[in-house]
Scaffold this motif. Structure first.
Motif, PDB file in Angstrom:
ATOM      1  N   VAL B 587      26.254  42.541  27.703  1.00  0.00           N
ATOM      2  CA  VAL B 587      26.258  43.331  28.938  1.00  0.00           C
ATOM      3  C   VAL B 587      24.828  43.615  29.370  1.00  0.00           C
ATOM      4  O   VAL B 587      24.518  43.667  30.551  1.00  0.00           O
ATOM      5  N   GLN B 588      23.984  43.704  28.382  1.00  0.00           N
ATOM      6  CA  GLN B 588      22.599  44.037  28.705  1.00  0.00           C
ATOM      7  C   GLN B 588      21.936  42.936  29.528  1.00  0.00           C
ATOM      8  O   GLN B 588      21.167  43.220  30.438  1.00  0.00           O
ATOM      9  N   TYR B 590      23.502  40.979  31.547  1.00  0.00           N
ATOM     10  CA  TYR B 590      24.021  41.120  32.906  1.00  0.00           C
ATOM     11  C   TYR B 590      23.238  42.178  33.662  1.00  0.00           C
ATOM     12  O   TYR B 590      22.856  41.993  34.819  1.00  0.00           O
ATOM     13  N   ILE B 591      23.050  43.305  32.992  1.00  0.00           N
ATOM     14  CA  ILE B 591      22.343  44.407  33.658  1.00  0.00           C
ATOM     15  C   ILE B 591      20.943  43.955  34.044  1.00  0.00           C
ATOM     16  O   ILE B 591      20.487  44.195  35.162  1.00  0.00           O
ATOM     17  N   ALA B 592      20.285  43.250  33.110  1.00  0.00           N
ATOM     18  CA  ALA B 592      18.920  42.816  33.380  1.00  0.00           C
ATOM     19  C   ALA B 592      18.881  41.924  34.606  1.00  0.00           C
ATOM     20  O   ALA B 592      18.045  42.107  35.498  1.00  0.00           O
TER      21      ALA B 592
END
Lengths: 167, 608, 101
Positions: B587-588, B590-592
């Motif tokens: 998910v990280q 994606y967030i980035a």
């Protein structure tokens, strides 16, 4: 002048705490950094003429949320210990964040905000106004928030307990 | 009646019959048979009415005009079309009648008769065609019908192979024909045959002789394919895999004559090019000699006749090339009659004995089929050129036109070919009527049914009387009847008689060796019985070449096309797999990426 | 102190929260990052409320709502975290990748 210095100190405290929380490897230190930030933010609220919100910030955030986190940390032993910390990830995400920061800072600096001639009077900032607003115009919001909170807490208890039963 | 309407009736009735039979009568054999025969009869009547009406104006409509080019559809009513059209319609009808008996037990009768209808339509359409493109269309349709009919018994691998071979070899010639026609249309801007042939404004006045030579030789390629001239002749003997009536109709009398007909149709163009004439003469005389020598050692009854067809077509082409238009057309028509007769007789034997080997037919009592045998002898004598039968007149005309044209070497070789023709024809006749051992006394040999004998008898009479058409034909073609002295006929008669005598010496008399005089020279015998190795050369050169090409193309297919597609699929799969790894579940990440995108959006939108 | 200063502080907090969310493997520290970002938003609200809003009550109310929602969120988040920890004995987000392609 003194007010400016004080608020600057609070700002620096908030920013430093945030950066510390973002970068420090240890989870507990991270929560401590968060606490510092929250404290700084409470000072900023105070400066912005809202002692009630500042009080709530300290009560709920520092008194509630941070403490809850620490408790959670203590409930699960391994969480407390230092986790694997990938340098490359930190660097990459820092680059992304700095990019974001730079773009947004430029936007902030270049935007003309429609400022009010002078800040509102102290009477407009009182707790009564807030209470009045919550109970009249914004009552649906208040009720929604209340329901949301109770549902969240009940759900949290249920989720945690059901799993506990199984184990 | 307007000849155009009559021509439409003549040409399209078989098509209607074909379509109706194919669409509605697949189970109802009798109805289909009746339809096709009815269509054939209408065609015959119509064609003869046209013939009796005599030559008249060409009639056509323009169906496509592009700039100055006008493509028309219509009919020619000159002597050539009328006379050959009548012969085509007549023989088609006779063969259809004959087929009732011959194909009596065949389960796919409807398809057979329908295809005969299709052929009738295509052939008549070709004969009356007024436009080069129209002629080409019907020419190809004739080839298509031929393909279907050769491969009629498609369950037999040899039959379907023969059909393929016929189709491919004629295709080679037709490619040249197509190029030639397109070039003619391109150069002259017209495809209307009478306009092209016009002496004052036609094609000959437009182009240099070199160009004209190229054009007519391209067209001659198509003729070589269709009329089975060397080197594209090898399909015709194989085409004998088809039912015998089909061989009689298509592969001796009419379809293969389409090439000769086209030559006669475009005769003035060929006559304008000395080189083309020489080429045609050489090819024709070589084909005549080669086919005659092969026929000398062949024992398959139908193949002997097939090779004789090749030889006679070569005779017609030689006559036409030497300028003997009347001779060529006369031989075309009379050959159609007596060769159809010979094939129908052969079919009668084959139907009864179920073998193609003429020695076996003779031994098993072929001569007891009296009517058939009479037809065979008369047809054979006509083929050999014995007076006073049809073949004598036409062959005499052919030889005379060669000698009149001044081609004395060719004339001499043609005489030799005529001798060989008489020889192998009577070899065939003696094999059947004078078998090498006495017949068994079994009485099961009986002649064929009346429906088979009818056409045979009709054609026998026509063969006997065929010479009489010389005068009327010359009249309808607007040509003079040549007069030959008895002396000039003598060489041809002597050659024919010599051929018959040698055949009797080798095969007929009671102490005959039955090996033939070529048997004394084993090298020649081998050469002839291997059909001059033409097939083997094709096999060795072209088949191997094609195999090589196929191998190369297979590699291209497998490695380049298939492999390319595989690689493409691999790349896609690999890219997909790789990009799927972007969907890491982190998910990280994606967030980035979201952060980066927002940052970029902020940058670009904020900088306005 | 101008509006921009507060906005920049809030931006720094937000970016720090982003870094925390993007780089940390521990769910608790990610929660910390989220809280940082929520606070950044709150500062924005308060700053705009102070310098530009017609009715200064609105911003405070919204900040209070955010604080309330944050509390609710933390409650849920921590309970999920506990469950996850019991199930996997780990709260490393790099191991929680069931949705990977």
């Amino acid at each position: 002048m003194i007010a400016t210095l004080v608020i600057a100190a609070f700002m620096i405290l908030a920013m430093a705490g945030a950066i510390y929380a973002a970068l420090v490897p240890h989870t507990l230190h991270c929560i401590i950094g968060l606490g510092l930030t929250l404290f700084g933010v409470a000072g900023i609220y105070l400066y912005l003429g809202s002692p009630f919100v500042a009080a709530m910030q300290i009560l709920i955030y520092i008194g509630g949320i941070s403490v809850a986190m620490v408790f959670a940390l203590m409930l699960s032993v391994s969480l407390a210990k230092k986790m694997k910390h990938s340098e490359i990830k930190v660097i990459l995400s820092s680059i992304a964040a700095i990019l974001f920061l730079a773009v947004m800072a430029r936007l902030i600096m270049t935007t003309e905000f429609p400022l009010r001639e002078e800040p509102a009077g102290a009477a407009a900032w009182g707790v009564e106004q807030i209470g009045h607003g919550f109970l009249t115009t914004y009552s649906p919001l208040f009720i929604g928030l209340a329901i949301c909170l109770s549902v969240a807490i009940i759900a949290a208890v249920l989720v945690a307990r059901r799993e506990a039963d199984k184990s | 009646m307007n000849p155009a309407i009559l021509a439409i009736v003549v040409i399209f009735t078989p098509l209607v019959a074909f379509a109706t039979a194919m669409l509605f009568c697949m189970k109802a054999h009798r109805i289909a048979q009746g339809l096709i025969l009815g269509g054939g009869a209408v065609s015959v009547v119509g064609a003869f009415l046209l013939l009796l009406g005599g030559p008249s104006e060409t009639q056509s409509i323009v169906w496509l005009s592009s700039g100055s080019l006008e493509l028309s559809f219509g009919f020619m009513f000159d002597g050539l079309s009328l006379s050959f059209g009548a012969v085509v319609a007549l023989i088609t009808f006779l063969v259809q009648v004959y087929s009732i008996g011959y194909m009596h037990h065949d389960p796919a009768k409807t398809r057979y008769f329908a295809l005969l209808g299709l052929f009738g339509w295509a052939m008549l359409g070709f004969v009356y065609a007024v436009d080069l493109l129209q002629a080409l269309i019907f020419w190809e349709l004739v080839g298509l019908a031929s393909f279907f009919l050769i491969g009629f018994w498609y369950e037999k691998p040899s039959a379907s192979a023969a059909a393929r071979k016929a189709f491919l070899l004629t295709r080679i010639g037709d490619t040249g024909l197509l190029i030639g026609i397109l070039l003619i249309i391109n150069i002259s801007g017209m495809a209307h045959i009478p306009a092209l042939l016009d002496a004052e404004t036609g094609l000959t006045t437009m182009v240099s002789e070199g160009t004209l030579t190229l054009l007519v030789l391209l067209i001659f390629m198509g003729i070589m394919g269709k009329s089975a001239q060397f080197p594209l002749h090898t399909w015709l003997p194989d085409a004998m895999e088809g039912p015998t009536p089909v061989s009689a109709l298509l592969h001796s009398a009419t379809m293969v004559a389409a090439g000769v007909f086209l030559f006669a149709r475009l005769h003035p163009l060929f006559m304008a090019s000395e080189t083309a004439i020489l080429v045609v003469l050489c090819i024709a005389i070589f084909t005549a000699l080669m086919s005659a020598t092969i026929a000398m050692v062949e024992t398959d009854l139908k193949k002997v006749l097939a090779y004789s067809s090749i030889g006679q077509l070569a005779f017609m082409l030689a006559a036409l090339a030497a300028g003997g238009l009347l001779a060529g057309i006369l031989h075309l028509i009379l050959h159609a009659v007596f060769k159809a007769l010979l094939f129908l007789c052969a079919g009668s034997y084959i139907h009864h004995f179920e073998t193609n080997d003429m020695r076996e037919i003779g031994r098993r009592g072929g001569r007891r089929m009296r009517w058939t045998t009479a037809g065979l002898v008369i047809g054979g004598a006509s083929l050999a050129g014995l007076p006073p039968l049809a073949g004598f007149f036409s062959k005499e005309e052919v030889l005379a036109s060669l000698s009149h044209g001044g081609y004395h070497l060719i004339w001499f070789l043609a005489l030799f070919a005529a001798f060989l023709t008489a020889y192998y024809t009577f070899r065939m006749v003696f094999f059947i009527i004078l078998p090498d051992r006495p017949l068994e006394a079994d009485a099961t040999v009986h002649d064929s049914s009346p429906v088979i004998l009818g056409p045979i008898i009709f054609l026998t009479i026509a063969t006997v009387l065929g010479g009489l058409i010389l005068g009327p034909l010359a009249a309808i073609l607007l040509l003079d009847v040549p007069h030959h002295s008895l002396l000039s006929m003598l060489p041809a008669i002597l050659c024919a008689l010599a051929g018959v005598f040698v055949a009797w010496w080798d095969f007929g008399r009671s102490r005959a060796t039955r090996r033939g005089f070529v048997g004394a020279v084993p090298v020649l015998h081998r050469l002839f019985s291997r059909k001059w190795y033409v097939d083997d050369v094709y096999q060795a050169v072209f088949a191997r070449f094609i195999q090589l090409m196929a191998t190369v193309l297979h590699r291209v297919e497998v490695d380049l096309l298939d492999g390319g597609a595989d690689r493409l699929a691999d790349v896609t799969r690999w890219t997909g797999g790789w990009t799927a790894r972007l969907q890491s579940g982190w998910v990280q990440a994606y967030i980035a990426s979201g952060v980066v995108v927002v940052a970029l959006a902020g940058y670009f939108l904020g900088s306005r | 102190m101008s509006l921009s200063a507060f906005l920049l502080v809030s931006l720094v907090l937000f970016s720090a929260g982003l870094v925390a969310i993007m780089s940390r493997r521990n769910l608790v520290t990610i929660l910390v990052g989220i809280e940082l970002m929520l606070n950044a938003a709150s500062i924005n609200f308060m700053a705009f409320n102070y310098y530009t809003a017609v009715d200064p009550v609105v911003g405070q109310i919204i900040v209070l709502v955010i604080i309330g929602l944050a509390a609710a969120e933390v409650a849920i988040f921590l309970s999920i975290l506990m469950v996850l920890y019991r199930a996997r004995h780990d709260v490393d987000v790099e191991e929680i990748r069931e949705i990977r392609g």
